[in-house]
Design an enzyme around this catalytic site. Structure first.
Site, mmCIF file in Angstrom:
data_model
loop_
_atom_site.group_PDB
_atom_site.id
_atom_site.type_symbol
_atom_site.label_atom_id
_atom_site.label_comp_id
_atom_site.label_asym_id
_atom_site.label_seq_id
_atom_site.Cartn_x
_atom_site.Cartn_y
_atom_site.Cartn_z
ATOM 1 N N HIS A 101 -3.931 28.997 0.105
ATOM 2 C CA HIS A 101 -3.194 28.608 -1.098
ATOM 3 C C HIS A 101 -3.356 29.654 -2.208
ATOM 4 O O HIS A 101 -2.455 29.850 -3.018
ATOM 5 C CB HIS A 101 -3.574 27.200 -1.584
ATOM 6 C CG HIS A 101 -4.975 27.030 -2.027
ATOM 7 N ND1 HIS A 101 -6.020 26.947 -1.147
ATOM 8 C CD2 HIS A 101 -5.496 26.921 -3.275
ATOM 9 C CE1 HIS A 101 -7.138 26.794 -1.827
ATOM 10 N NE2 HIS A 101 -6.860 26.778 -3.121
ATOM 11 N N ASN A 109 18.493 11.479 -8.090
ATOM 12 C CA ASN A 109 19.461 10.551 -8.632
ATOM 13 C C ASN A 109 19.552 10.719 -10.144
ATOM 14 O O ASN A 109 18.560 11.039 -10.806
ATOM 15 C CB ASN A 109 19.044 9.122 -8.262
ATOM 16 C CG ASN A 109 19.937 8.090 -8.891
ATOM 17 O OD1 ASN A 109 19.694 7.672 -10.019
ATOM 18 N ND2 ASN A 109 20.964 7.688 -8.183
ATOM 19 N N CYS A 152 23.475 8.524 -2.880
ATOM 20 C CA CYS A 152 23.489 7.062 -3.030
ATOM 21 C C CYS A 152 24.874 6.523 -3.369
ATOM 22 O O CYS A 152 25.086 5.319 -3.406
ATOM 23 C CB CYS A 152 22.500 6.637 -4.102
ATOM 24 S SG CYS A 152 22.946 7.278 -5.736
#
Length: 180
Positions: free
Chosen positions: A71, A122, A155
């Site tokens: 990392h 969303n 959606c």
């Protein structure tokens, strides 16, 4: 050769991460990819490995040669970190300093290199004051953003939250790399 570290998070737009990786590789960048656990529900490491010709990182605790703290080396070796798509979850983690998976841990180790975040979620999530505050906090720390676009979302809702056009994202990444 510039090295781009591409983080792909859990969003239906994760499949566009493959297109971004491919476009970056075609421009001659060395693309390293980190897939979050949620992203792996949408796209496989094999797809990205094939497009980038590089190992795809998914597990914080995968064994690496003892002399490499992965990392840290991924953070040090990147010329640009690009998170596309960036979920509300990863934005919140970064803004809160949470480092509990490979991508968030690498982000915490990045210093003096641009981090470009491309939200995809969303509309209600994108407009949530918590998400907006997290993005503002990150912008205050110097993180950069490519705003999502308005579109018909997975959606069925129509609104702002769709991942920006992949070519726009890659062009912005190229601009940042040219500045380094």
């Amino acid at each position: 050769m510039n090295r781009v570290l591409l983080g792909i998070t859990g969003s239906i737009a994760a499949y566009k991460g493959a297109e971004i990786a491919n476009l970056l590789a075609k421009r001659g960048y060395d693309v390293q990819v980190i897939l979050t656990a949620a992203a792996r529900q949408f796209i496989t490491p094999l797809t990205l490995q094939t497009l980038t010709k590089n190992k795809v990182y998914t597990d914080m605790f995968e064994e690496f040669p003892y002399e490499d703290v992965r990392h840290i080396s991924l953070a040090k070796n990147a010329d640009l970190v690009l998170i596309a798509p960036a979920s509300a979850n990863i934005i919140g983690k970064i803004a809160s300093g949470i480092a509990d998976d490979m991508l968030s841990t690498v982000i915490m180790a990045v210093r003096d290199k641009p981090v470009l975040i491309c939200p995809a979620m969303n509309t209600a999530m994108y407009e949530n004051p918590i998400v907006r505050d997290n993005m503002a906090r990150l912008a205050g720390y110097g993180y950069l953003f490519v705003e999502p676009r308005e579109a018909r979302l997975a959606c069925g809702d129509l609104g702002k939250g769709a991942l920006a056009d992949t070519r726009l994202i890659v062009d912005r990444a190229a601009e940042l790399l040219a500045e380094t």
